[in-house]
Motif scaffolding. Sequence first.
Motif, PDB file in Angstrom:
ATOM      1  N   VAL A  38      29.281  34.847  37.113  1.00  0.00           N
ATOM      2  CA  VAL A  38      29.430  33.670  36.415  1.00  0.00           C
ATOM      3  C   VAL A  38      30.858  34.628  36.768  1.00  0.00           C
ATOM      4  CG1 VAL A  38      30.283  33.307  34.162  1.00  0.00           C
ATOM      5  CG2 VAL A  38      28.428  33.118  34.982  1.00  0.00           C
ATOM      6  N   THR A  39      31.039  35.915  36.604  1.00  0.00           N
ATOM      7  CA  THR A  39      32.543  36.629  36.324  1.00  0.00           C
ATOM      8  C   THR A  39      33.381  36.857  37.136  1.00  0.00           C
ATOM      9  OG1 THR A  39      31.775  39.003  35.250  1.00  0.00           O
ATOM     10  CG2 THR A  39      33.567  38.946  36.557  1.00  0.00           C
ATOM     11  N   ASN A  40      32.355  36.967  39.122  1.00  0.00           N
ATOM     12  CA  ASN A  40      33.886  36.184  40.050  1.00  0.00           C
ATOM     13  C   ASN A  40      33.788  35.101  40.274  1.00  0.00           C
ATOM     14  OD1 ASN A  40      32.814  39.611  40.366  1.00  0.00           O
ATOM     15  ND2 ASN A  40      31.955  38.742  42.398  1.00  0.00           N
ATOM     16  N   LEU A  41      32.739  34.156  39.609  1.00  0.00           N
ATOM     17  CA  LEU A  41      33.311  32.946  40.065  1.00  0.00           C
ATOM     18  C   LEU A  41      34.462  32.453  38.716  1.00  0.00           C
ATOM     19  CD1 LEU A  41      32.397  29.713  41.043  1.00  0.00           C
ATOM     20  CD2 LEU A  41      30.843  29.443  38.638  1.00  0.00           C
ATOM     21  N   LEU A  42      34.241  32.971  37.529  1.00  0.00           N
ATOM     22  CA  LEU A  42      35.625  32.924  36.949  1.00  0.00           C
ATOM     23  C   LEU A  42      36.881  33.399  37.224  1.00  0.00           C
ATOM     24  CD1 LEU A  42      37.150  32.232  34.080  1.00  0.00           C
ATOM     25  CD2 LEU A  42      36.129  34.631  33.394  1.00  0.00           C
ATOM     26  N   ALA A  43      36.869  35.182  38.257  1.00  0.00           N
ATOM     27  CA  ALA A  43      37.960  35.239  39.170  1.00  0.00           C
ATOM     28  C   ALA A  43      38.533  34.210  40.292  1.00  0.00           C
ATOM     29  CB  ALA A  43      37.340  36.315  39.770  1.00  0.00           C
TER      30      ALA A  43
END
Length: 230
Positions: A38-43
Amino acid sequence: MNKSLITNLLAGIFVVLGFIFDQAIVLSVGLFALSGAVTNLLAIHMLFEKVPFLYGSGVIALKFQSFKVAIRNLILTEFFSEQKINSLLSKAQPNIDFEPIINNVDLNPAFDSLLEVIEQSQFGSMLAMFGGSAAVEPMREKFIEKMQLSLGEISQTDNFKALVSQTLSQSNSAESLHNTVLKLVDERLDELTPKMVKEIIQTMIREHLGWLVVWGGVFGGLFGLIAAVI
């Protein structure tokens, strides 16, 4: 289904199974994998879109002027320098075909310039956590292919050919033709908006950046496994 969605679904399934069957290891793997994905998707989303209250988001749109300058310098120095124009004029051809030049020009410096702009932006520190420039290296070939296609299309437009013919009929000066190309390039780049620049870059690299989500989930899951075992 794209790889980002699949990664998040798998991580979510691990979380649900770990919670239902009271399996601490499975739950830990799922939570860490989900947080990484999720963090990478948000990035990735932040690279293209402005997110309220998140500083540095929407960097492509914010830095579109830098991209325009990089594209301008690339076209004028790599494709239409006075030296290259002189070489063409020396052949005394009435109709100059720029496509062979475009197809043989090394576009790797253009991709390097793109990476430099991203790394020097607010997004650079975030990208560094996911492998830095190496993480987006797989998109280099696609970027070069798209750039060659776009520049080839520009060189074949009636407006471009008309300006070249007009300049050649008035003068055989490489400097004169170079100034004509400079004017045309500036006019075309002035038509670009932040949204257009974002869409151009987004089309080229979004597919490859999806692997950031996959590896975020994989490494997050491994960290969760280690945390649970320890």
